[in-house]
Design a protein around this motif. Structure first.
Motif: not given
Lengths: 414, 264
Positions: B127-134, B150-153, B184-187, B254-259
């Motif tokens: 299932a999906s996971v969340k990550f705080d980008l801040s 491993p997902i590279f952010v 989908t996000n510029e940064k 979703e804001g600072d959260t990556l799903i």
């Protein structure tokens, strides 16, 4: 006849023809009386197969086939189980020995035409055995769940994923998970200890029964069935027992000396039998710096890597083409009996082209093996590509050069 | 039953079966009573055991003949002597039974093959996971685990975003439609950290400096296994073993959260 005798064996023989079959397949089976050392590898392979079965059963008594327990149970076998280290190193060295002997055994077949009519089935069963052995070795290498177990398995499983259309789903189905995991490990364990060994035993039986039907060959390619004495024994033949059984004993002795020297003093074979990263537990977030196969897969792995190009207009990626060529490098062995159009069996009486072809094939196989264990660079890729061509050329051109080259006359007697 | 009316000695075998001797004959003779009918004949042997054997064989032959005659009498058709074979019917039976057999095998194969599919537990773990980008600094990369991959952010620096279009000629598939950073996000760029060649994990090398594998390195990923090169947006360089760009996993911001993973 033994079955008429009033003995216990006679009683058994009247109900189950034990003596008759023993004589037919073992003791009185006529074999060519003059062969060379190349003909010992079959017997040695039987010895290694038995070593693998027995040590394998003992390892299974202590091994845990779960993602959490696998690596620790191997450590446990190595450190806590009495003689566990011996069982494991005999099994891992046995795997290398199996391939070493198998390659020589098959090269003997290529040299002396052991695949020619009427031995096609013997050769086919042998090729199937090579394929099963490769599968068995691969499945077994995953079981210790070390870093190399995990990442090498990933490389091989991703090959299935490269098959167009069905690939990704096929890979998930084989893995039983979206990634290679403990689920995969458990099923590989079942395949490694039950399914493949059972198939191999069946094929060894077929291989030997087919061989005894058509008779063993010899380095001269002489048909020993032509001249027989009054009892029907071929003049150039000798009963398997005691001539071959005792003949094989010194070879088995020498083999054991080498085998146990490796088991005791160099069980990891300098990283070629058991690779260094495999002493570290599988970590799916960390790829080892350099993924190399064990030495016995290296030639085929080299062929896989040598394909750096695809066929874009057919929608074939370089990865899938690599897989096809890699599969073809094994598959081409199966059709050798129908590629050879020569009127003689042995390389000794074949022409110059056959000899050059065999040298090219052997040299490219060894070079590919060397390259397969090294990291890639441009030069090595080009050499591997050239060697891949030389690996296939002797087979692809075989129908032409064996038909037109001048052969020598084969003598009547051995 | 040990004596018949002539008073000769009979050796009793079974009911209605006996052996006897006759004067002037060296052989054993057989006596049979099959369903009330009496049969007698010389068995032409001096050996008693053999005589017994012959007697049994004779009896079974007589019984078989009798049953055959009975059949012939009852049935019009002489089935056993001249069997009438209906080949069309046999063929039809053969085909239908083979088909049924094939269906049975296929039916039984379903559960065994399906057992190899990912189990419910394996699906739940995927299932999906969340990550705080801040907390991710510009130029830094975080590795998030999703489906054990491993997902590279990557938090792209302005310099990196500037450099990406310069590499359009050096990569196999520039995927300009996906946006500069393929996100989908510029940064932020989200990539599967799995080499598209043979599933190794490429290493993150954001530095802009000459490397052993590339003199004009502008930052990106290098796979140590077989030397594949990707830029910071995960686009594959020309002339390396990897066939395609690093995959972009399904993800949303979703804001600072990556799903990461499909939204369910």
């Amino acid at each position: 006849m033994a079955s008429e005798k009033n003995t216990i064996m006679g009683w058994v023989d009247r109900r189950l023809p034990v003596t008759e079959n023993l004589e037919r397949h073992l003791t009185k089976h006529p074999v060519p009386k003059k062969v060379n050392f190349f003909y010992l590898f079959g017997a040695l392979l039987m010895v290694v197969f038995m070593i693998q079965v027995v040590t394998g059963i003992w390892l299974m008594m202590f091994y845990t086939n779960t993602e959490e327990g696998a690596f620790a149970s191997v450590e446990y076998i190595m450190r806590d189980v009495e003689y566990g280290w011996l069982m494991r190193y005999m099994h891992s060295t046995g795997a290398s020995a199996f391939f070493f002997l198998m390659y020589f055994h098959m090269f003997r077949g290529l040299l002396y035409g052991s695949y020619q009519k009427p031995k096609e089935l013997v050769w086919l069963f042998g090729c199937f055995l090579l394929f099963l052995l490769m599968a068995e070795g691969f499945l077994g290498y995953v079981l210790p769940w070390g870093q190399m177990s995990y990442w090498a398995a990933n490389v091989i499983l991703s090959l299935f994923g490269a098959i167009p259309f069905i690939g990704p789903d096929l890979q998930v189905w084989i893995q039983g998970d979206f990634v290679l995991s403990g689920i995969t490990l458990s099923r590989f364990f079942a395949l490694h200890v039950v399914v493949v060994p059972l198939l191999m035993i069946a094929l060894v039986v077929f291989h030997i029964f087919a061989l005894h039907e058509v008779g063993a060959g010899n380095p001269e390619g002489v048909d020993i069935e032509k001249y027989r004495d009054k009892k029907g024994m071929p003049l150039d033949g000798a009963p398997f027992h005691p001539y071959k059984t005792f003949g094989a004993l010194p070879a088995i002795g020498i083999f054991f000396i080498v085998f146990f020297a490796i088991v005791f003093f160099a069980p990891t074979g300098g990283g070629y039998f058991i690779e260094k990263p495999n002493f570290e537990e599988a970590n799916f977030l960390k790829t080892p710096e350099h993924i190399a196969p064990v030495w016995y897969y290296a030639p085929f792995y080299s062929i896989l890597r040598a394909v750096t190009f695809g066929i874009p207009f057919l929608g074939i990626t370089s990865k899938f083409l690599g897989f096809i060529i890699f599969a073809a490098s094994i598959a081409i062995l199966f059709v050798v009996p129908w590629l050879d159009r020569s009127n003689v069996q042995s390389i000794r009486y074949k022409g110059m082209y056959s000899k050059i072809a065999m040298i090219l094939f052997a040299a490219s196989f060894i070079t590919l093996g060397y390259l397969g264990t090294k990291p890639v660079n441009e030069l090595r890729t080009i050499i591997a590509q050239i060697c891949t061509v030389f690996y296939f050329a002797p087979f692809i051109l075989m129908p032409i050069y064996t038909k037109y080259e001048k052969t020598l006359e084969v003598p009547d007697r051995l | 039953m040990s004596k018949n009316k002539q008073g000769k000695k009979h050796i009793h075998i079974l009911d209605g079966m006996s052996l006897y001797k006759r004067d002037k004959s060296p052989f054993y003779w057989g006596y049979l009573n099959v369903g009330g009918e009496i049969y007698k004949k010389s068995l032409k042997t001096r050996d008693k055991r053999e005589a017994e054997k012959f007697l049994f064989e004779w009896k079974s032959k007589l019984l078989l003949d009798k049953s055959l005659n009975k059949l012939n009498g009852n049935l019009e058709m002489d089935v056993l002597k001249n069997p009438v074979v209906n080949n069309t019917r046999r063929k039809a039976l053969m085909i239908t039974s083979s088909l049924m057999g094939a269906v049975t095998v296929a039916g039984f194969a379903v559960p065994f093959l399906s057992a190899w599919n990912p189990s419910e537990r394996a699906k739940a773990l995927g299932a999906s996971v969340k990550f705080d980008l801040s907390k991710l600094e510009p130029g830094a990369m975080a590795v998030v685990e999703w489906r054990r991959t491993p997902i590279f952010v990557v938090h792209q620096t302005p310099k990196a975003l500037e450099n990406l279009p310069k590499l359009n000629n050096r990569v196999t598939d520039p995927v300009l439609s996906e946006g500069v950073a393929r996100s989908t996000n510029e940064k932020f760029t989200v990539l599967k950290g799995v080499c598209t060649h043979l599933s190794c994990a490429p290493k993150y090398h954001p530095e802009i400096e000459p490397k052993a594998w590339d003199e004009q390195w502008l930052g990106g990923f290098f796979c140590p296994c077989h030397g594949s090169k990707f830029d910071l947006a995960g686009r594959v360089y020309k002339g390396v073993p990897a066939p395609t760009n690093l995959e972009v996993p399904p993800h949303t911001f979703e804001g600072d959260t990556l799903i990461i993973g499909e939204l369910t």
